[in-house]
Design an enzyme around this catalytic site. Structure first.
Site, PDB file in Angstrom:
ATOM      1  N   ASP A 189     -14.610  74.371   2.117  1.00 53.02           N
ATOM      2  CA  ASP A 189     -14.920  74.928   0.795  1.00 53.02           C
ATOM      3  C   ASP A 189     -16.411  75.266   0.781  1.00 53.02           C
ATOM      4  O   ASP A 189     -17.234  74.530   0.243  1.00 53.02           O
ATOM      5  CB  ASP A 189     -14.563  73.934  -0.301  1.00 53.02           C
ATOM      6  N   ILE A 190     -16.756  76.376   1.404  1.00 51.03           N
ATOM      7  CA  ILE A 190     -18.144  76.749   1.622  1.00 51.03           C
ATOM      8  C   ILE A 190     -18.585  77.730   0.536  1.00 51.03           C
ATOM      9  O   ILE A 190     -18.034  78.832   0.417  1.00 51.03           O
ATOM     10  CB  ILE A 190     -18.334  77.380   3.018  1.00 51.03           C
ATOM     11  N   GLU A 191     -19.584  77.319  -0.244  1.00 48.21           N
ATOM     12  CA  GLU A 191     -20.019  78.131  -1.380  1.00 48.21           C
ATOM     13  C   GLU A 191     -21.496  78.474  -1.317  1.00 48.21           C
ATOM     14  O   GLU A 191     -22.112  78.806  -2.335  1.00 48.21           O
ATOM     15  CB  GLU A 191     -19.652  77.408  -2.678  1.00 48.21           C
ATOM     16  N   GLY A 192     -22.067  78.404  -0.117  1.00 48.76           N
ATOM     17  CA  GLY A 192     -23.462  78.773   0.055  1.00 48.76           C
ATOM     18  C   GLY A 192     -23.894  78.564   1.493  1.00 48.76           C
ATOM     19  O   GLY A 192     -23.159  77.989   2.301  1.00 48.76           O
ATOM     20  N   GLN A 213      -9.981  81.186  -4.390  1.00 50.90           N
ATOM     21  CA  GLN A 213     -10.357  80.781  -5.740  1.00 50.90           C
ATOM     22  C   GLN A 213     -10.351  81.993  -6.674  1.00 50.90           C
ATOM     23  O   GLN A 213     -11.333  82.717  -6.783  1.00 50.90           O
ATOM     24  CB  GLN A 213     -11.742  80.129  -5.726  1.00 50.90           C
TER      25      GLN A 213
END
Length: 335
Positions: free
Chosen positions: A177-180, A234
């Site tokens: 869950d990579i958000e940056g 998402q």
């Protein structure tokens, strides 16, 4: 600890429940799977005074056939104290109710081993999710990343270590869950980890949770280079969220389906509709009736459709068992 009281549930009582409902082994290739994140007590973060609906220990959510997969959220830092990762499980396992392994910032949450194993015995898959909104999953180069695969294998999967956060429990894979940040080393890390998995004694999975804008800015290149088993897209907090399902200029499941069928190294990869389990999300929440319609239309139109992902278990249960309504939509169960 109030929330840990459920951990006294005996294996025999869980077995009685499983006998009543029937045990179905997890099948990644199915198109009616429900993945629900557990670990961050999302409801409790928004409702600090209503402790009755705070997140419970994992086995609490495994007492029926609604949820198929639990990504545990989160492994938040790839290199913390002692050069080992750190994990954050909100109210369930934190510095106030658990100890760190000596010389590290890694919590010893081994009391959760029985919960994890109970859920797995009930046919659920349990994985560890790396990242999250404040995650720091980074590598300096491919060599460091490939070596880190051994660390994850030893700490959470089929390897051995004296610092396993969940003790004897052997998780079923990882979620990204990579958000940056940068994707440097991700391909090497996952390629090396897949080699460990392929030599393992059971089936392991690699999933990701990209944002719905395609291609994803933080893991898109990695998705094109590694054979993921599923992506939990998402579809919320973005222009392409569920609230814009009827706008073909915004809703883009078609783009993800095309990626799955024509670009992904694994042409059997499954695409999930990721949805918030309550209106606490910034945008993208729709009620269960609307989501049912979206699920069933998407399920019938796209061969890559694998199911639904929800954020998160505490919100779903507090919202009149939103997870159960979603599972009924997936299986066309009107009961």
């Amino acid at each position: 600890m109030m929330v840990a009281s459920f951990s006294c549930l005996t294996l025999s009582s869980l077995l009685l429940v499983m006998m009543a409902h029937g045990i179905v082994a997890f099948d990644m290739l199915s198109n009616d799977n429900l993945a629900v994140y557990w670990g961050q007590n999302s409801y409790g973060a928004i409702n600090p005074d209503n402790t009755a609906h705070w997140q419970k220990t994992l086995s609490y959510y495994c007492m029926d056939n609604s949820i198929d997969t639990f990504p545990i959220a989160f492994l938040i830092d790839s290199y913390a104290g002692g050069n080992l990762p750190s994990i954050d499980l909100a109210n369930i396992c934190n510095s106030g109710n658990a100890n760190y392994f000596p010389g590290t910032d890694l919590l010893n949450c081994s009391f959760l081993a029985s919960d994890i194993e109970m859920c797995q015995s009930a046919g659920k898959a349990v994985t560890i999710s790396l990242g999250g909104g404040s995650g720091n999953i980074h590598f300096q180069n491919d060599s460091q990343a490939a070596a880190y695969a051994q660390t994850i294998w030893n700490l959470f999967l089929g390897g051995k270590s004296k610092t396993r956060p969940f003790g004897s429990a052997v998780l079923d894979g990882i979620d990204m869950d990579i958000e940056g940040g940068s994707q440097t080393g991700y391909v090497s890390f996952l390629t090396a980890l897949r080699k460990h998995m392929n030599r393992g004694k059971k089936k392991y999975y690699i999933t990701a949770a990209p944002q719905c804008p395609y291609p994803d800015a933080y893991i898109g290149n990695t998705l094109n280079a590694v054979g993921f088993d599923a992506v939990y897209v998402q579809f919320y907090n973005n222009y392409c969220g569920l609230q814009h399902y009827k706008n073909p200029n915004d809703w883009n499941f078609d783009a993800w389906d095309n990626w799955a069928r024509k670009i992904s190294p694994n042409r059997d990869v499954k695409v999930y509709i990721g949805a918030p389990a309550s209106s606490a999300a910034g945008s993208g929440y729709v009620n269960s009736n609307k989501l049912t319609s979206i699920i069933q239309q998407t399920q019938s139109n796209y061969s890559s459709f694998g199911g639904v992902m929800l954020w998160d278990a505490s919100d779903a249960y507090a919202n009149h068992r939103y997870d159960k309504a979603v599972k009924q939509a997936l299986t066309h169960d009107e009961d």
